[in-house]
Design an enzyme around this catalytic site. Structure first.
Site, PDB file in Angstrom:
ATOM      1  N   CYS A 132       0.825  -1.214   0.000  1.00 51.20           N
ATOM      2  CA  CYS A 132       0.000   0.000   0.000  1.00 51.20           C
ATOM      3  C   CYS A 132       0.859   1.265   0.000  1.00 51.20           C
ATOM      4  O   CYS A 132       0.589   2.217   0.734  1.00 51.20           O
ATOM      5  CB  CYS A 132      -0.921   0.002   1.219  1.00 51.20           C
ATOM      6  SG  CYS A 132      -2.062  -1.385   1.272  1.00 51.20           S
ATOM      7  N   LYS A 197      -7.980   0.695  10.678  1.00 53.30           N
ATOM      8  CA  LYS A 197      -7.991  -0.462   9.772  1.00 53.30           C
ATOM      9  C   LYS A 197      -7.046  -1.518  10.316  1.00 53.30           C
ATOM     10  O   LYS A 197      -5.844  -1.281  10.473  1.00 53.30           O
ATOM     11  CB  LYS A 197      -7.552  -0.020   8.374  1.00 53.30           C
ATOM     12  CG  LYS A 197      -7.498  -1.160   7.365  1.00 53.30           C
ATOM     13  CD  LYS A 197      -7.264  -0.652   5.956  1.00 53.30           C
ATOM     14  CE  LYS A 197      -7.129  -1.792   4.973  1.00 53.30           C
ATOM     15  NZ  LYS A 197      -6.888  -1.299   3.601  1.00 53.30           N
ATOM     16  N   ARG A 207      -8.496 -10.177  -1.834  1.00 56.68           N
ATOM     17  CA  ARG A 207      -7.244 -10.422  -2.573  1.00 56.68           C
ATOM     18  C   ARG A 207      -7.553 -11.175  -3.866  1.00 56.68           C
ATOM     19  O   ARG A 207      -6.928 -10.944  -4.899  1.00 56.68           O
ATOM     20  CB  ARG A 207      -6.259 -11.214  -1.690  1.00 56.68           C
ATOM     21  CG  ARG A 207      -6.020 -10.591  -0.320  1.00 56.68           C
ATOM     22  CD  ARG A 207      -4.773  -9.736  -0.276  1.00 56.68           C
ATOM     23  NE  ARG A 207      -4.784  -8.852   0.904  1.00 56.68           N
ATOM     24  CZ  ARG A 207      -4.180  -9.116   2.057  1.00 56.68           C
ATOM     25  NH1 ARG A 207      -3.485 -10.231   2.197  1.00 56.68           N
ATOM     26  NH2 ARG A 207      -4.244  -8.263   3.065  1.00 56.68           N
ATOM     27  N   GLU A 234      -5.633   5.841  16.718  1.00 48.58           N
ATOM     28  CA  GLU A 234      -5.522   6.027  15.252  1.00 48.58           C
ATOM     29  C   GLU A 234      -6.674   6.879  14.730  1.00 48.58           C
ATOM     30  O   GLU A 234      -6.468   7.810  13.953  1.00 48.58           O
ATOM     31  CB  GLU A 234      -5.559   4.671  14.548  1.00 48.58           C
ATOM     32  CG  GLU A 234      -4.236   3.936  14.519  1.00 48.58           C
ATOM     33  CD  GLU A 234      -3.376   4.344  13.324  1.00 48.58           C
ATOM     34  OE1 GLU A 234      -3.722   5.314  12.625  1.00 48.58           O
ATOM     35  OE2 GLU A 234      -2.344   3.673  13.108  1.00 48.58           O
ATOM     36  N   LYS A 249     -12.649  -0.939  10.200  1.00 49.04           N
ATOM     37  CA  LYS A 249     -12.621  -2.018   9.216  1.00 49.04           C
ATOM     38  C   LYS A 249     -11.740  -3.130   9.733  1.00 49.04           C
ATOM     39  O   LYS A 249     -10.643  -2.820  10.189  1.00 49.04           O
ATOM     40  CB  LYS A 249     -12.037  -1.454   7.908  1.00 49.04           C
ATOM     41  CG  LYS A 249     -11.875  -2.470   6.809  1.00 49.04           C
ATOM     42  CD  LYS A 249     -11.262  -1.835   5.597  1.00 49.04           C
ATOM     43  CE  LYS A 249     -11.007  -2.939   4.583  1.00 49.04           C
ATOM     44  NZ  LYS A 249     -10.103  -2.521   3.566  1.00 49.04           N
ATOM     45  N   SER A 275     -14.801  -8.252   2.645  1.00 44.22           N
ATOM     46  CA  SER A 275     -15.021  -9.396   1.768  1.00 44.22           C
ATOM     47  C   SER A 275     -15.246 -10.701   2.528  1.00 44.22           C
ATOM     48  O   SER A 275     -16.147 -11.464   2.206  1.00 44.22           O
ATOM     49  CB  SER A 275     -13.831  -9.532   0.812  1.00 44.22           C
ATOM     50  OG  SER A 275     -12.613  -9.629   1.531  1.00 44.22           O
TER      51      SER A 275
HETATM   52  C1  PBG Z   1      -6.232  -2.209   0.418  1.00 46.20           C
HETATM   53  C2  PBG Z   1      -7.620  -2.572   0.743  1.00 46.20           C
HETATM   54  C3  PBG Z   1      -8.026  -3.784   1.263  1.00 46.20           C
HETATM   55  C4  PBG Z   1      -9.399  -3.708   1.409  1.00 46.20           C
HETATM   56  C5  PBG Z   1      -9.798  -2.465   0.975  1.00 46.20           C
HETATM   57  N1  PBG Z   1      -8.668  -1.752   0.583  1.00 46.20           N
HETATM   58  C6  PBG Z   1      -7.289  -5.022   1.547  1.00 46.20           C
HETATM   59  C7  PBG Z   1      -6.067  -5.006   2.355  1.00 46.20           C
HETATM   60  O1  PBG Z   1      -5.805  -4.092   3.152  1.00 46.20           O
HETATM   61  O2  PBG Z   1      -5.312  -5.959   2.195  1.00 46.20           O
HETATM   62  C8  PBG Z   1     -10.232  -4.811   1.962  1.00 46.20           C
HETATM   63  C9  PBG Z   1     -11.590  -4.891   1.459  1.00 46.20           C
HETATM   64  C10 PBG Z   1     -12.253  -6.173   1.712  1.00 46.20           C
HETATM   65  O3  PBG Z   1     -11.681  -7.161   2.217  1.00 46.20           O
HETATM   66  O4  PBG Z   1     -13.438  -6.212   1.403  1.00 46.20           O
HETATM   67  N2  PBG Z   1      -5.896  -0.893   0.651  1.00 46.20           N
HETATM   68 ZN    ZN Z   2      -3.779  -0.653  -0.046  1.00 43.12          ZN
END
Ligand code: PBG
Ligand code: ZN
Length: 325
Positions: A132, A197, A207, A234, A249, A275
């Site tokens: 990221c 997050k 993924r 955070e 999240k 997800s």
């Molecule tokens: C990456 C990102 C992720 C998700 C949203 N943005 C995955 C991660 O951090 O690996 C997850 C979304 C999901 O699992 O529905 N910036």
């Molecule tokens: Zn990312």
């Protein structure tokens, strides 16, 4: 044994449907929901995401139709994820005005001008190693990533995005984005920060969704799932930096965090039902083990009860279809 009139009778208010509805403390509606949308470049047909039954990656050529269909079903906000075929070390396609992020914003805003279009602002779908941000000697370079993020959000704003949603857990990202947007005259564009997050295994099917070959870990920048105090800190930091909306999240396993941030901040609070949460329910329902609609309803009410104002959920489109006459 207690006498009949010394019993406290909660059941009195549960006897009929009308009474129960009068007593309902929380509701959710399409006004609260945000639908994630996956867009992949260089494909000609939509691709089903196997681990997320009912969810697809859309080609740019079908994006107009799909977004209009969402709008007509009553979806009012979408969150855009791009799947790039132009990956490089830094994710520079994200700040190319002709790049995928800018294109999908322009396509969706043109298709449905009243739709609230939010961009997921990160680099993991645009970097070769799927991290990221830009990787320095060994680790993701926080401050170089901040500078790139500033370029990315200005391009997104120029493309017409309605809201910026940085998801990379980069320290200082909200302040950096606010500065960059304001400097270019985008003072009116809100920032919804993925402020708390967690580094979560519930992102597994995502993924698959983004076709990520990523085998590594984001433990060096996302929050340890064992930590609550740090997660509150955070979100409060992003609040102080000027985030307009905070976010927790994933959702279901983190209701305590939602509740505590709701108590600690006066900003609107979003939750992302990720997800893995979606797939657990879909697969259990397909196996006949859970009642899909009832369980979805229960999870969204739980988010509301815990203090969420906005809900990002892959179920949003299906929920919109429930309401169809
Ligand atoms: C990456 C990102 C992720 C998700 C949203 N943005 C995955 C991660 O951090 O690996 C997850 C979304 C999901 O699992 O529905 N910036
Ligand atoms: Zn990312």
């Amino acid at each position: 044994m207690s006498s009949p009139n010394s019993i406290v009778r909660f059941r009195r208010l549960r006897r009929t449907t009308n009474l129960r509805q009068l007593m309902r403390e929380h509701v959710f509606s399409l006004d609260d929901l945000i639908m994630p949308v996956f867009v992949e470049e260089n494909i000609s047909e939509r691709v089903a995401i196997e681990s997320m039954p009912g969810i697809y990656r859309y080609p740019e050529t079908q994006l107009t139709d799909y977004v209009r269909s969402l709008w007509h079903k009553g979806i009012k906000a979408i969150l855009l994820f791009g799947i790039s075929h132009q990956k490089d070390k830094e994710g520079s396609d994200t700040w190319n005005p002709q790049g995928l992020m800018a294109r999908m914003i322009r396509i969706t805003k043109t298709a449905a001008p009243q739709m609230l279009v939010i961009s997921d602002n990160c680099f993991c779908e645009y970097t070769l190693n799927s991290h990221c941000g830009t990787t320095g000697n060994r680790e993701v370079d926080n401050d170089k990533t901040l500078a790139n993020l500033q370029k990315q959000v200005v391009v997104a704003a120029q493309a017409g995005v309605d809201m910026i949603a940085p998801s990379g857990m980069v320290d200082g990202m909200v302040a950096a984005i606010r500065t960059a947007l304001d400097a270019e005259g985008f003072t009116h564009i809100p920032i919804m920060s993925y402020s708390s997050k967690f580094s979560s295994s519930f992102y597994g099917p995502f993924r698959d969704a983004v076709d990520s070959s990523f085998k590594g870990t984001r433990d060096a920048y996302q929050i340890d799932c064992a930590n609550a105090r740090e997660a509150i800190a955070e979100s409060l930091q992003d609040d102080a930096e000027g985030a307009d909306i905070l976010m927790v999240k994933p959702g279901m396993a983190y209701l305590d965090i939602l509740y505590r941030i709701r108590e600690a901040s006066l900003k609107p609070l979003a939750v992302y039902q990720v997800s893995g949460e979606y797939s657990m329910i879909k697969l259990a329902a397909a196996a006949g083990v859970l009642d899909e609609r009832a369980v979805i309803t229960e999870t969204l009410l739980a988010f509301k009860r815990a203090g969420a104002n906005l809900i990002i959920s892959y179920f949003a489109e299906a929920i919109a279809e429930w309401n169809k006459p």
